[in-house]
Design a protein around this motif. Structure first.
Motif, PDB file in Angstrom:
ATOM      1  N   ILE A  14      35.261 -24.228 -56.560  1.00 58.92           N
ATOM      2  CA  ILE A  14      35.379 -25.415 -57.410  1.00 58.92           C
ATOM      3  C   ILE A  14      34.037 -26.128 -57.520  1.00 58.92           C
ATOM      4  O   ILE A  14      33.729 -26.725 -58.554  1.00 58.92           O
ATOM      5  CB  ILE A  14      36.496 -26.343 -56.871  1.00 58.92           C
ATOM      6  N   ILE A  15      33.236 -26.021 -56.471  1.00 52.72           N
ATOM      7  CA  ILE A  15      31.901 -26.619 -56.510  1.00 52.72           C
ATOM      8  C   ILE A  15      31.094 -26.069 -57.683  1.00 52.72           C
ATOM      9  O   ILE A  15      30.308 -26.789 -58.299  1.00 52.72           O
ATOM     10  CB  ILE A  15      31.172 -26.386 -55.172  1.00 52.72           C
ATOM     11  N   LEU A  16      31.291 -24.815 -58.022  1.00 49.34           N
ATOM     12  CA  LEU A  16      30.558 -24.211 -59.136  1.00 49.34           C
ATOM     13  C   LEU A  16      30.966 -24.792 -60.492  1.00 49.34           C
ATOM     14  O   LEU A  16      30.236 -24.644 -61.469  1.00 49.34           O
ATOM     15  CB  LEU A  16      30.752 -22.693 -59.149  1.00 49.34           C
ATOM     16  N   LEU A  17      32.091 -25.449 -60.552  1.00 45.97           N
ATOM     17  CA  LEU A  17      32.524 -26.073 -61.806  1.00 45.97           C
ATOM     18  C   LEU A  17      31.843 -27.412 -62.072  1.00 45.97           C
ATOM     19  O   LEU A  17      31.834 -27.885 -63.208  1.00 45.97           O
ATOM     20  CB  LEU A  17      34.039 -26.281 -61.791  1.00 45.97           C
ATOM     21  N   ILE A  18      31.264 -28.011 -61.060  1.00 45.18           N
ATOM     22  CA  ILE A  18      30.651 -29.332 -61.214  1.00 45.18           C
ATOM     23  C   ILE A  18      29.562 -29.334 -62.292  1.00 45.18           C
ATOM     24  O   ILE A  18      29.615 -30.158 -63.209  1.00 45.18           O
ATOM     25  CB  ILE A  18      30.126 -29.850 -59.861  1.00 45.18           C
ATOM     26  N   PRO A  19      28.567 -28.433 -62.245  1.00 47.98           N
ATOM     27  CA  PRO A  19      27.547 -28.475 -63.303  1.00 47.98           C
ATOM     28  C   PRO A  19      28.120 -28.129 -64.676  1.00 47.98           C
ATOM     29  O   PRO A  19      27.699 -28.689 -65.691  1.00 47.98           O
ATOM     30  CB  PRO A  19      26.529 -27.425 -62.888  1.00 47.98           C
ATOM     31  N   TYR A  20      29.081 -27.243 -64.699  1.00 46.74           N
ATOM     32  CA  TYR A  20      29.692 -26.852 -65.963  1.00 46.74           C
ATOM     33  C   TYR A  20      30.341 -28.054 -66.642  1.00 46.74           C
ATOM     34  O   TYR A  20      30.116 -28.322 -67.819  1.00 46.74           O
ATOM     35  CB  TYR A  20      30.718 -25.743 -65.704  1.00 46.74           C
ATOM     36  N   VAL A  21      31.116 -28.797 -65.892  1.00 44.45           N
ATOM     37  CA  VAL A  21      31.796 -29.965 -66.443  1.00 44.45           C
ATOM     38  C   VAL A  21      30.791 -31.069 -66.767  1.00 44.45           C
ATOM     39  O   VAL A  21      30.892 -31.729 -67.802  1.00 44.45           O
ATOM     40  CB  VAL A  21      32.879 -30.480 -65.460  1.00 44.45           C
ATOM     41  N   TRP A  49      19.886 -31.132 -63.777  1.00 41.14           N
ATOM     42  CA  TRP A  49      20.924 -30.207 -63.348  1.00 41.14           C
ATOM     43  C   TRP A  49      20.399 -28.817 -63.010  1.00 41.14           C
ATOM     44  O   TRP A  49      21.103 -28.042 -62.352  1.00 41.14           O
ATOM     45  CB  TRP A  49      22.036 -30.113 -64.388  1.00 41.14           C
ATOM     46  N   VAL A  50      19.190 -28.483 -63.400  1.00 39.85           N
ATOM     47  CA  VAL A  50      18.644 -27.158 -63.064  1.00 39.85           C
ATOM     48  C   VAL A  50      18.499 -27.009 -61.548  1.00 39.85           C
ATOM     49  O   VAL A  50      19.072 -26.069 -60.969  1.00 39.85           O
ATOM     50  CB  VAL A  50      17.323 -26.895 -63.816  1.00 39.85           C
ATOM     51  N   PRO A  51      17.772 -27.895 -60.853  1.00 38.26           N
ATOM     52  CA  PRO A  51      17.710 -27.725 -59.397  1.00 38.26           C
ATOM     53  C   PRO A  51      19.040 -28.039 -58.693  1.00 38.26           C
ATOM     54  O   PRO A  51      19.356 -27.423 -57.672  1.00 38.26           O
ATOM     55  CB  PRO A  51      16.613 -28.699 -58.953  1.00 38.26           C
ATOM     56  N   LEU A  52      19.809 -28.982 -59.246  1.00 38.71           N
ATOM     57  CA  LEU A  52      21.104 -29.288 -58.629  1.00 38.71           C
ATOM     58  C   LEU A  52      22.038 -28.082 -58.681  1.00 38.71           C
ATOM     59  O   LEU A  52      22.746 -27.787 -57.709  1.00 38.71           O
ATOM     60  CB  LEU A  52      21.758 -30.487 -59.314  1.00 38.71           C
ATOM     61  N   LEU A  55      20.979 -25.576 -56.121  1.00 38.85           N
ATOM     62  CA  LEU A  55      21.409 -26.013 -54.796  1.00 38.85           C
ATOM     63  C   LEU A  55      22.901 -25.747 -54.582  1.00 38.85           C
ATOM     64  O   LEU A  55      23.312 -25.262 -53.526  1.00 38.85           O
ATOM     65  CB  LEU A  55      21.110 -27.498 -54.608  1.00 38.85           C
ATOM     66  N   LEU A  56      23.714 -26.032 -55.586  1.00 42.59           N
ATOM     67  CA  LEU A  56      25.156 -25.799 -55.454  1.00 42.59           C
ATOM     68  C   LEU A  56      25.475 -24.309 -55.347  1.00 42.59           C
ATOM     69  O   LEU A  56      26.354 -23.915 -54.574  1.00 42.59           O
ATOM     70  CB  LEU A  56      25.900 -26.417 -56.641  1.00 42.59           C
ATOM     71  N   ILE A  57      24.756 -23.476 -56.073  1.00 40.07           N
ATOM     72  CA  ILE A  57      24.958 -22.026 -55.974  1.00 40.07           C
ATOM     73  C   ILE A  57      24.587 -21.543 -54.575  1.00 40.07           C
ATOM     74  O   ILE A  57      25.278 -20.709 -53.982  1.00 40.07           O
ATOM     75  CB  ILE A  57      24.152 -21.294 -57.062  1.00 40.07           C
ATOM     76  N   TYR A  58      23.502 -22.087 -54.030  1.00 39.73           N
ATOM     77  CA  TYR A  58      23.096 -21.726 -52.671  1.00 39.73           C
ATOM     78  C   TYR A  58      24.162 -22.138 -51.650  1.00 39.73           C
ATOM     79  O   TYR A  58      24.475 -21.386 -50.729  1.00 39.73           O
ATOM     80  CB  TYR A  58      21.747 -22.365 -52.336  1.00 39.73           C
ATOM     81  N   ILE A  59      24.717 -23.323 -51.821  1.00 43.36           N
ATOM     82  CA  ILE A  59      25.763 -23.800 -50.904  1.00 43.36           C
ATOM     83  C   ILE A  59      26.969 -22.870 -50.948  1.00 43.36           C
ATOM     84  O   ILE A  59      27.521 -22.494 -49.904  1.00 43.36           O
ATOM     85  CB  ILE A  59      26.154 -25.255 -51.238  1.00 43.36           C
TER      86      ILE A  59
END
Length: 65
Positions: A14-21, A49-52, A55-59
């Protein structure tokens, strides 16, 4: 070789949906103010959102590894 994915929390995915939304909802950031170093909000919000996203993908990667 075992190619099965390890069991992981659905919250990680679900974390991966954050940048998408955050980037899909265009009326939220379709504005020129506040500007940052001369860049309108529309541009620097997307660039933020590029570095964010990285970071989320790494997490998520570390969470399922």
């Amino acid at each position: 070789m075992d190619f099965r994915q390890p069991a992981s929390s659905p919250l990680l995915w679900i974390i991966l949906l954050i940048p998408y939304v955050a980037l899909l909802w265009l009326p939220f950031y379709n504005d020129t103010h506040p500007s940052l170093m001369g860049f309108p909000f529309f541009y620097w919000y997307q660039f933020l959102w590029v570095p964010l996203t990285s970071l989320l993908i790494y997490i998520v990667y570390r969470g399922i590894k």
